[in-house]
Design a protein around this motif. Structure first.
Motif, mmCIF file in Angstrom:
data_model
loop_
_atom_site.group_PDB
_atom_site.id
_atom_site.type_symbol
_atom_site.label_atom_id
_atom_site.label_comp_id
_atom_site.label_asym_id
_atom_site.label_seq_id
_atom_site.Cartn_x
_atom_site.Cartn_y
_atom_site.Cartn_z
ATOM 1 N N THR A 2 10.606 1.391 4.996
ATOM 2 C CA THR A 2 9.280 1.138 5.226
ATOM 3 C C THR A 2 8.366 0.689 3.802
ATOM 4 O OG1 THR A 2 10.126 2.259 7.397
ATOM 5 C CG2 THR A 2 7.512 1.711 7.266
ATOM 6 N N HIS A 3 7.292 0.106 4.500
ATOM 7 C CA HIS A 3 5.923 -0.037 3.564
ATOM 8 C C HIS A 3 4.918 -0.137 4.186
ATOM 9 C CE1 HIS A 3 8.705 -0.934 -0.237
ATOM 10 N NE2 HIS A 3 9.417 -1.264 0.535
ATOM 11 N N LEU A 4 3.752 0.515 3.645
ATOM 12 C CA LEU A 4 2.867 0.496 4.069
ATOM 13 C C LEU A 4 1.951 -0.126 3.682
ATOM 14 C CD1 LEU A 4 1.227 0.880 7.399
ATOM 15 C CD2 LEU A 4 0.828 3.636 6.453
ATOM 16 N N TYR A 5 1.326 -1.139 3.818
ATOM 17 C CA TYR A 5 0.320 -1.589 2.730
ATOM 18 C C TYR A 5 -1.414 -1.446 3.452
ATOM 19 C CZ TYR A 5 3.239 -4.149 -0.295
ATOM 20 O OH TYR A 5 4.092 -3.709 -1.546
ATOM 21 N N LEU A 6 -1.984 -0.649 3.572
ATOM 22 C CA LEU A 6 -3.847 -0.691 4.241
ATOM 23 C C LEU A 6 -4.538 -1.392 3.086
ATOM 24 C CD1 LEU A 6 -3.081 3.505 4.848
ATOM 25 C CD2 LEU A 6 -2.799 1.568 5.732
ATOM 26 N N ILE A 7 -4.880 -1.970 3.486
ATOM 27 C CA ILE A 7 -5.995 -3.102 2.849
ATOM 28 C C ILE A 7 -7.760 -2.517 3.469
ATOM 29 C CG2 ILE A 7 -7.199 -5.498 2.156
ATOM 30 C CD1 ILE A 7 -4.460 -6.622 2.358
ATOM 31 N N GLY A 144 11.256 0.134 8.899
ATOM 32 C CA GLY A 144 11.991 -0.479 7.988
ATOM 33 C C GLY A 144 11.665 -1.781 7.737
ATOM 34 N N LYS A 145 10.504 -2.277 8.313
ATOM 35 C CA LYS A 145 9.402 -3.443 8.098
ATOM 36 C C LYS A 145 8.218 -3.326 7.092
ATOM 37 C CE LYS A 145 11.676 -5.446 11.371
ATOM 38 N NZ LYS A 145 12.173 -6.379 11.256
ATOM 39 N N THR A 146 7.834 -4.187 6.341
ATOM 40 C CA THR A 146 6.860 -3.943 5.641
ATOM 41 C C THR A 146 5.229 -4.038 5.953
ATOM 42 O OG1 THR A 146 7.922 -4.807 3.564
ATOM 43 C CG2 THR A 146 5.543 -5.626 3.811
ATOM 44 N N ILE A 147 4.912 -3.222 6.126
ATOM 45 C CA ILE A 147 3.860 -3.782 7.701
ATOM 46 C C ILE A 147 2.203 -3.426 6.744
ATOM 47 C CG2 ILE A 147 2.370 -2.396 9.709
ATOM 48 C CD1 ILE A 147 4.776 0.003 9.331
ATOM 49 N N VAL A 148 1.307 -5.056 6.883
ATOM 50 C CA VAL A 148 0.347 -4.514 6.102
ATOM 51 C C VAL A 148 -1.062 -3.983 7.915
ATOM 52 C CG1 VAL A 148 -2.097 -6.404 5.580
ATOM 53 C CG2 VAL A 148 0.481 -6.800 4.278
ATOM 54 N N VAL A 149 -1.988 -3.023 7.188
ATOM 55 C CA VAL A 149 -3.055 -2.713 8.186
ATOM 56 C C VAL A 149 -4.508 -2.600 7.228
ATOM 57 C CG1 VAL A 149 -4.008 -0.624 9.429
ATOM 58 C CG2 VAL A 149 -1.428 -0.528 9.063
ATOM 59 N N VAL A 150 -4.661 -3.643 8.037
ATOM 60 C CA VAL A 150 -6.687 -4.464 7.209
ATOM 61 C C VAL A 150 -6.669 -3.740 8.694
ATOM 62 C CG1 VAL A 150 -8.467 -6.008 6.524
ATOM 63 C CG2 VAL A 150 -6.190 -6.693 7.055
ATOM 64 N N CYS A 151 -7.870 -2.600 7.144
ATOM 65 C CA CYS A 151 -8.426 -1.501 8.133
ATOM 66 C C CYS A 151 -9.654 -0.904 7.509
ATOM 67 C CB CYS A 151 -7.853 -0.608 8.624
ATOM 68 S SG CYS A 151 -6.705 -0.344 6.996
ATOM 69 N N HIS A 152 -10.296 0.111 6.993
ATOM 70 C CA HIS A 152 -11.916 1.315 6.867
ATOM 71 C C HIS A 152 -11.210 2.129 5.799
ATOM 72 C CE1 HIS A 152 -13.848 -0.621 10.287
ATOM 73 N NE2 HIS A 152 -12.679 -0.701 10.196
ATOM 74 N N GLY A 153 -12.163 2.405 5.062
ATOM 75 C CA GLY A 153 -12.303 3.536 3.914
ATOM 76 C C GLY A 153 -11.762 4.966 4.775
ATOM 77 N N GLY A 154 -12.689 5.024 5.595
ATOM 78 C CA GLY A 154 -12.207 6.566 6.920
ATOM 79 C C GLY A 154 -10.658 6.623 6.726
ATOM 80 N N VAL A 155 -9.495 5.249 7.193
ATOM 81 C CA VAL A 155 -8.862 5.749 8.164
ATOM 82 C C VAL A 155 -7.677 5.803 6.686
ATOM 83 C CG1 VAL A 155 -6.990 3.971 8.723
ATOM 84 C CG2 VAL A 155 -9.400 3.561 9.728
ATOM 85 N N ILE A 156 -8.384 4.612 5.506
ATOM 86 C CA ILE A 156 -7.549 5.440 4.165
ATOM 87 C C ILE A 156 -6.954 6.261 3.875
ATOM 88 C CG2 ILE A 156 -6.765 4.259 1.457
ATOM 89 C CD1 ILE A 156 -7.951 1.456 3.019
#
Length: 232
Positions: A2-7, A144-156
């Motif tokens: 699983t890949h999680l990209y937080l933007i 098992g997926k590649t996930i992109v989440v567009v969010c906020h500084g506090g979430v990161i």
């Protein structure tokens, strides 16, 4: 794996003006914030470095606008998710910082982590619990997926607390400064006979050369007291 990209979203009006920006006070991105998101979109389209299976976005306007700008590079529909919003500010939403602090008191999560920022808003403890639940739900649903989440500084910020299993009811004794449109990349790997989260990158803003990424207003610049330790 699983890949999680937080933007984090691009520079917002609330990043450069002392506005408490919930759904009402969020005026979206500045011109520079739009340019930052466009740079990220172009980077992702050219490099193909993130082969995403799912694109999730916070419903707050500054994140929604960022997600809509980068969407063509990923070629996916946007799934909007209230649970990856920034800390909820309740009745302070739309006020200037000074107005809100005068009415509800200056937020001090270091001393009072369980006190909401304003009536109807969240405390630090509420916020970290919500984000942890959201990250667990999202990474379980899309295992098992590649996930992109567009969010906020506090979430990161909270992703570090969550994946490193740090205490969540107290503000950590470190200072995060997550940049606009930065990429934070978490990967779940098999190590030591168990599934562990690995941090591959934080604050990746290679696409912002020549644009800049420093906000003009920080919470603590607007009042001589402790800042809210989430998004600046």
């Amino acid at each position: 794996m699983t890949h999680l990209y937080l933007i984090r979203h691009g520079e917002s009006v609330a990043n450069v003006q002392p506005i408490v920006a919930g759904m009402r006070g969020d005026a979206g991105l500045t011109k520079r914030g739009i340019a930052q998101a466009e740079r990220l979109r172009d980077r992702l389209a050219t490099s193909g470095e993130i082969k995403a299976d799912v694109l999730i976005s916070s419903t707050l306007p500054r994140a929604r606008q960022t997600a809509e700008i980068i969407q063509p590079a990923l070629g996916l529909p946007i799934i909007f998710d209230d649970d990856v919003q920034e800390l909820r500010v309740g009745e302070a939403d739309g006020m200037t910082n000074q107005e809100a602090w005068a009415l509800f008191g200056v937020p001090d999560f270091d001393r009072y982590p369980l006190r909401p920022i304003a009536p109807g808003g969240e405390s630090w403890g509420d916020f970290t619990l919500r984000v942890s639940r959201a990250l667990t739900r999202i990474t379980t649903e899309y295992e098992g997926k590649t996930i992109v989440v567009v969010c906020h500084g506090g979430v990161i910020d909270c992703s570090f607390i969550h994946f490193f299993r740090m205490p969540s009811l107290v503000v950590p004794p470190i200072d995060f400064h997550t940049r606009n449109t930065s990429i934070t990349w978490w990967e779940r790997v098999n190590r030591r006979h168990q599934q562990l989260w690995r941090l591959n990158s934080y604050n990746d803003i290679a696409h912002l050369q020549g644009i800049g990424a420093v906000e003009s207003v920080r919470w603590e610049d607007t009042h001589p007291a402790s800042p809210v330790p989430t998004e600046e």
